[in-house]
Design an enzyme around this catalytic site. Structure first.
Site, PDB file in Angstrom:
ATOM      1  N   ASP A  95      -0.757  -6.798   0.066  1.00  0.00           N
ATOM      2  CA  ASP A  95      -2.116  -7.210  -0.261  1.00  0.00           C
ATOM      3  C   ASP A  95      -2.243  -8.729  -0.251  1.00  0.00           C
ATOM      4  O   ASP A  95      -3.240  -9.278   0.217  1.00  0.00           O
ATOM      5  CB  ASP A  95      -2.509  -6.657  -1.631  1.00  0.00           C
ATOM      6  CG  ASP A  95      -3.998  -6.407  -1.752  1.00  0.00           C
ATOM      7  OD1 ASP A  95      -4.496  -5.496  -1.079  1.00  0.00           O
ATOM      8  OD2 ASP A  95      -4.656  -7.144  -2.507  1.00  0.00           O
ATOM      9  N   GLU A  97      -9.905  -8.761  -2.905  1.00  0.00           N
ATOM     10  CA  GLU A  97      -8.457  -8.730  -2.699  1.00  0.00           C
ATOM     11  C   GLU A  97      -7.731  -9.389  -3.874  1.00  0.00           C
ATOM     12  O   GLU A  97      -6.613  -8.995  -4.231  1.00  0.00           O
ATOM     13  CB  GLU A  97      -8.078  -9.427  -1.388  1.00  0.00           C
ATOM     14  CG  GLU A  97      -8.581  -8.740  -0.111  1.00  0.00           C
ATOM     15  CD  GLU A  97      -7.868  -7.440   0.216  1.00  0.00           C
ATOM     16  OE1 GLU A  97      -6.977  -7.016  -0.556  1.00  0.00           O
ATOM     17  OE2 GLU A  97      -8.217  -6.837   1.247  1.00  0.00           O
ATOM     18  N   HIS A 156      -7.409  -6.780  -6.468  1.00  0.00           N
ATOM     19  CA  HIS A 156      -6.328  -5.859  -6.098  1.00  0.00           C
ATOM     20  C   HIS A 156      -4.976  -6.438  -6.514  1.00  0.00           C
ATOM     21  O   HIS A 156      -4.141  -5.735  -7.101  1.00  0.00           O
ATOM     22  CB  HIS A 156      -6.309  -5.617  -4.589  1.00  0.00           C
ATOM     23  CG  HIS A 156      -7.523  -4.943  -4.059  1.00  0.00           C
ATOM     24  ND1 HIS A 156      -7.674  -4.651  -2.707  1.00  0.00           N
ATOM     25  CD2 HIS A 156      -8.658  -4.503  -4.654  1.00  0.00           C
ATOM     26  CE1 HIS A 156      -8.839  -4.057  -2.521  1.00  0.00           C
ATOM     27  NE2 HIS A 156      -9.455  -3.963  -3.683  1.00  0.00           N
ATOM     28  N   TYR A 187      -2.332  -4.781  -9.210  1.00  0.00           N
ATOM     29  CA  TYR A 187      -0.968  -4.407  -8.850  1.00  0.00           C
ATOM     30  C   TYR A 187       0.044  -5.053  -9.792  1.00  0.00           C
ATOM     31  O   TYR A 187       1.068  -4.443 -10.131  1.00  0.00           O
ATOM     32  CB  TYR A 187      -0.677  -4.790  -7.400  1.00  0.00           C
ATOM     33  CG  TYR A 187      -1.343  -3.901  -6.382  1.00  0.00           C
ATOM     34  CD1 TYR A 187      -1.476  -2.533  -6.602  1.00  0.00           C
ATOM     35  CD2 TYR A 187      -1.836  -4.414  -5.183  1.00  0.00           C
ATOM     36  CE1 TYR A 187      -2.083  -1.709  -5.665  1.00  0.00           C
ATOM     37  CE2 TYR A 187      -2.446  -3.595  -4.236  1.00  0.00           C
ATOM     38  CZ  TYR A 187      -2.571  -2.243  -4.492  1.00  0.00           C
ATOM     39  OH  TYR A 187      -3.167  -1.426  -3.560  1.00  0.00           O
ATOM     40  N   GLU A 220     -10.563  -0.784   0.721  1.00  0.00           N
ATOM     41  CA  GLU A 220      -9.885  -0.927   2.008  1.00  0.00           C
ATOM     42  C   GLU A 220     -10.605  -0.149   3.105  1.00  0.00           C
ATOM     43  O   GLU A 220     -10.575  -0.541   4.279  1.00  0.00           O
ATOM     44  CB  GLU A 220      -8.423  -0.480   1.901  1.00  0.00           C
ATOM     45  CG  GLU A 220      -7.572  -1.282   0.923  1.00  0.00           C
ATOM     46  CD  GLU A 220      -7.462  -2.759   1.263  1.00  0.00           C
ATOM     47  OE1 GLU A 220      -7.859  -3.164   2.381  1.00  0.00           O
ATOM     48  OE2 GLU A 220      -6.978  -3.521   0.411  1.00  0.00           O
TER      49      GLU A 220
END
Length: 340
Positions: free
Chosen positions: A94, A124, A127, A131, A221
């Site tokens: 990512d 992003e 994201h 994570y 995505e």
């Protein structure tokens, strides 16, 4: 990271001996294009995706991972190792996507495309932060253990196979359209098996908030790959498209690598990922490739059937209603079909 090209694209000239403010001089062309200085909609399809992205913005702070830490102890040793591996890969991949977005946006002058990429870069970032949280959950909040694991895993052969293939394809890339094919493959194929494997946690009522974040990220995505397909189809008119054999070859190689990736890491002691589940994931990767080929107006390569109704990612396509106990609604506004 390269930033998106500004509409004005000023030339900044330094003059020795002056203050920092006086050192900046903006040069405007003698015969400027007036559309550079105000917004004009030139890409309605991309503008729609930007609007959809704004409507569905979310932040990592909206997800409260209550209960997920307890669920980690319910995973077998092989399952825990598998999901740690997946999230180490997804986090690294990512960030690589984010680093490459600036270079793509710099290819265009249409404000709709530039504005869309701003939105994609923003999500992003969310994201990447999610994570990080999930990795810590999987390591019982032991950051040192997580760091040591990532350092020892990032060059694992299964990950290196993806990275080496991508680096080789970038080096030999002959055109801008081929770069967009690679972006479609990164976000549309190289994440597909991981997203599906994470979704199988839902069928076992495990890591509920991790599954919610997977819903959101995989849907994002889907928007991103759709945008790359639209740009490939409609906004690269000055560049020759790669021949069909080249495109099919890239898709075939990417699918083989993705299936090999999930096979090499699948746990053998799992009640979550049975042999039937793994076969369904592999079929889903092929189906995703066929669907993406359709989005760029090419015939399918694998003729893979769509996943059946029990496939966990298919649950994301149904209408959802937020209830009192949900940390975050995963309902997605708009009509973008999720193929991830």
């Amino acid at each position: 990271m390269d930033s998106a090209a500004p509409a004005l694209s000023p030339a900044l000239t330094a003059h020795t001996g002056h203050s920092a403010t006086a050192d900046l001089a903006i040069q405007i062309p003698k015969c400027p294009d007036p559309e550079r200085y105000f917004y004009t909609s030139q890409c309605p399809d991309i503008n729609h995706l930007r609007s959809l992205s704004i409507l569905n913005r979310w932040l990592e702070t909206e997800l409260v991972f209550v209960g997920d830490e307890e669920d980690v102890s319910k995973l077998s040793e092989g399952e825990l190792s598998f999901y740690r591996f997946l999230f180490a890969f997804l986090s690294a991949a990512d960030d690589l996507v984010t680093e490459n977005l600036g270079g793509l946006s710099g290819l265009f002058e249409q404000k709709d495309i530039l504005h869309y990429y701003v939105e994609q870069e923003c999500i992003e970032v969310a994201h990447s932060r999610v994570y990080n949280i999930i990795q810590l959950v999987l390591f019982h909040n032991n950051d040192q253990a997580r760091r040591e694991y990532v350092a020892g895993t990032i060059n694992h052969p299964a990950i290196r196979a993806k990275v080496d293939w991508l680096e080789a394809r970038v080096r030999e890339c002959a055109s801008v359209p081929e770069k967009f094919i690679l972006m479609i493959l990164i976000e549309g194929i190289f994440f597909a098996a991981s997203f599906a494997a994470i979704a199988y946690l839902r069928t076992n009522n495990l890591l509920r908030v991790t599954c919610q974040s997977n819903d959101l990220i995989s849907r994002d995505e889907a928007v991103h790959t759709t945008a790359s397909c639209y740009i490939y189809n409609n906004y690269l008119g000055g560049h020759a498209k790669p021949p069909p054999d080249r495109v099919y070859g890239l898709f075939r190689q990417a699918v083989e690598i993705e299936i090999g990736f999930i096979r090499s890491q699948a746990p053998t002691d799992s009640h979550i990922l049975s042999p039937a589940a793994l076969a369904a994931i592999e079929n889903y990767v092929r189906f995703s490739a066929d669907r993406l080929l359709g989005l760029i107006h090419m015939k399918p390569l694998f003729s893979a059937p769509p996943p059946d109704a029990s496939f966990p990612l298919s649950l994301m396509s149904t209408d959802k209603h937020t209830n009192f106990f949900e940390c975050r609604s995963t309902s997605y506004a708009g009509a973008v079909v999720n193929d991830l």
